[in-house]
Design a protein around this motif. Structure first.
Motif, short mmCIF file in Angstrom:
data_model
loop_
_atom_site.label_atom_id
_atom_site.label_comp_id
_atom_site.label_asym_id
_atom_site.label_seq_id
_atom_site.Cartn_x
_atom_site.Cartn_y
_atom_site.Cartn_z
N ILE A 127 -49.08 21.81 -21.27
CA ILE A 127 -49.23 20.36 -21.40
C ILE A 127 -50.35 20.06 -22.41
O ILE A 127 -50.19 19.21 -23.28
N ALA A 128 -51.46 20.78 -22.29
CA ALA A 128 -52.58 20.57 -23.22
C ALA A 128 -52.17 20.92 -24.65
O ALA A 128 -52.48 20.18 -25.59
N ALA A 129 -51.46 22.03 -24.81
CA ALA A 129 -51.02 22.44 -26.16
C ALA A 129 -50.04 21.42 -26.74
O ALA A 129 -50.13 21.05 -27.91
N ALA A 130 -49.12 20.94 -25.91
CA ALA A 130 -48.15 19.94 -26.38
C ALA A 130 -48.87 18.64 -26.73
O ALA A 130 -48.55 17.99 -27.73
N GLY A 131 -49.86 18.27 -25.90
CA GLY A 131 -50.62 17.05 -26.15
C GLY A 131 -51.45 17.11 -27.42
O GLY A 131 -51.76 16.09 -28.02
N SER A 132 -51.79 18.34 -27.85
CA SER A 132 -52.55 18.49 -29.09
C SER A 132 -51.64 18.69 -30.30
O SER A 132 -52.11 19.00 -31.38
N LEU A 163 -47.72 13.30 -18.63
CA LEU A 163 -48.85 14.24 -18.65
C LEU A 163 -49.24 14.61 -20.08
O LEU A 163 -50.42 14.66 -20.41
N VAL A 164 -48.24 14.86 -20.92
CA VAL A 164 -48.50 15.20 -22.33
C VAL A 164 -49.21 14.03 -23.01
O VAL A 164 -50.12 14.22 -23.82
N ASN A 165 -48.81 12.80 -22.65
CA ASN A 165 -49.40 11.62 -23.27
C ASN A 165 -50.75 11.23 -22.67
O ASN A 165 -51.32 10.22 -23.04
N GLY A 166 -51.25 12.02 -21.70
CA GLY A 166 -52.60 11.80 -21.19
C GLY A 166 -52.71 11.14 -19.83
O GLY A 166 -53.82 10.86 -19.39
N ARG A 221 -53.39 10.76 -16.14
CA ARG A 221 -54.11 11.62 -15.20
C ARG A 221 -54.32 10.94 -13.85
O ARG A 221 -55.07 11.44 -13.02
N ASP A 222 -53.66 9.80 -13.61
CA ASP A 222 -53.79 9.08 -12.35
C ASP A 222 -52.97 9.79 -11.28
O ASP A 222 -51.74 9.69 -11.25
N ALA A 223 -53.66 10.52 -10.40
CA ALA A 223 -52.98 11.34 -9.39
C ALA A 223 -52.09 10.50 -8.47
O ALA A 223 -50.99 10.92 -8.12
N ASP A 224 -52.57 9.32 -8.07
CA ASP A 224 -51.76 8.47 -7.17
C ASP A 224 -50.45 8.06 -7.83
O ASP A 224 -49.40 8.08 -7.20
N ARG A 225 -50.52 7.67 -9.08
CA ARG A 225 -49.32 7.25 -9.80
C ARG A 225 -48.36 8.43 -9.98
O ARG A 225 -47.15 8.30 -9.78
N LEU A 226 -48.90 9.59 -10.34
CA LEU A 226 -48.07 10.76 -10.61
C LEU A 226 -47.41 11.33 -9.35
O LEU A 226 -46.31 11.87 -9.41
N THR A 227 -48.10 11.24 -8.21
CA THR A 227 -47.57 11.89 -6.99
C THR A 227 -46.79 10.94 -6.09
O THR A 227 -46.33 11.35 -5.03
#
Length: 194
Positions: A114-119, A152-155, A157-163
């Motif tokens: 994810i980090a590599a794709a985001g970069s 996730l790739v686009n950044g 990081r809100d755990a509540d929204r993601l889960t």
């Protein structure tokens, strides 16, 4: 340190993800009649941003079996070719092409991709897209995780929204991925400060 503890895990994830390719290459090297089936697979890899990997695999198929074939490869491509070379020497080292990745091992590997794709690394983005497709087909929490890869790739990081709507196990995997992404950011900051 944290980085060295993650490396074997990431390498295992890479090798397991590419297990079908690794096994196909070893089988084609051992049975030349299978080469016509391997060529379109390598062509596809080359067209999708993995030209260096495809070229290295073609060198192995054509008989180059020494470590020098790894010289021009990055860590991910090197792990794949290393697994092929190892499999040619000892078939018992080959990954199981039908095994499902271990969720506990998945977080560091997924976070790194994810980090590599985001970069902006296109090969990481391609690999994540392929994984996301497989996850969506699996259904349940895996489908939800596959569907959130772009966020996730686009950044995001809100755990509540993601889960939202996930089981406890799915939530734990997302939390682990977010934790690993946080560690990667901290490591990048430390490297820049040195």
């Amino acid at each position: 340190d944290t980085v060295s503890r993650l490396l074997p895990t990431q390498k295992q994830q890479i090798v397991q993800f590419h297990a079908p390719l690794i096994c196909n290459v070893v089988m084609a090297c051992n049975n030349r009649a299978l080469l016509p089936e391997l060529d379109p697979i390598l062509d596809s890899y080359a067209k999708n941003g993995w030209a260096t990997l495809a070229a290295a695999i073609r060198q192995v198929v054509n008989g180059k079996r020494d470590i020098s074939v790894l010289a021009s490869l990055d860590g991910e491509d090197g792990a794949i070719v290393e697994a092929i070379l190892s499999g040619l020497q000892d078939a018992s080292t080959l990954p199981d092409p039908d095994a499902k990745p271990d969720a506990a091992l998945a977080a560091p590997g997924l976070a790194a991709m994810i980090a590599a794709a985001g970069s902006g690394r296109p090969e990481a983005l391609h690999m994540l897209a392929s994984m996301a497709e497989q996850m969506v087909r699996a259904g349940g929490d895996m489908a939800k995780l596959g569907g959130m890869m772009r966020q996730l790739v686009n950044g995001e990081r809100d755990a509540d929204r993601l889960t939202k709507g996930m089981s406890v196990q799915g939530q734990e995997l997302v939390y682990s991925i977010l934790t690993e992404l946080g560690k990667l950011v901290q490591q990048a900051v430390q490297v820049r400060e040195q």
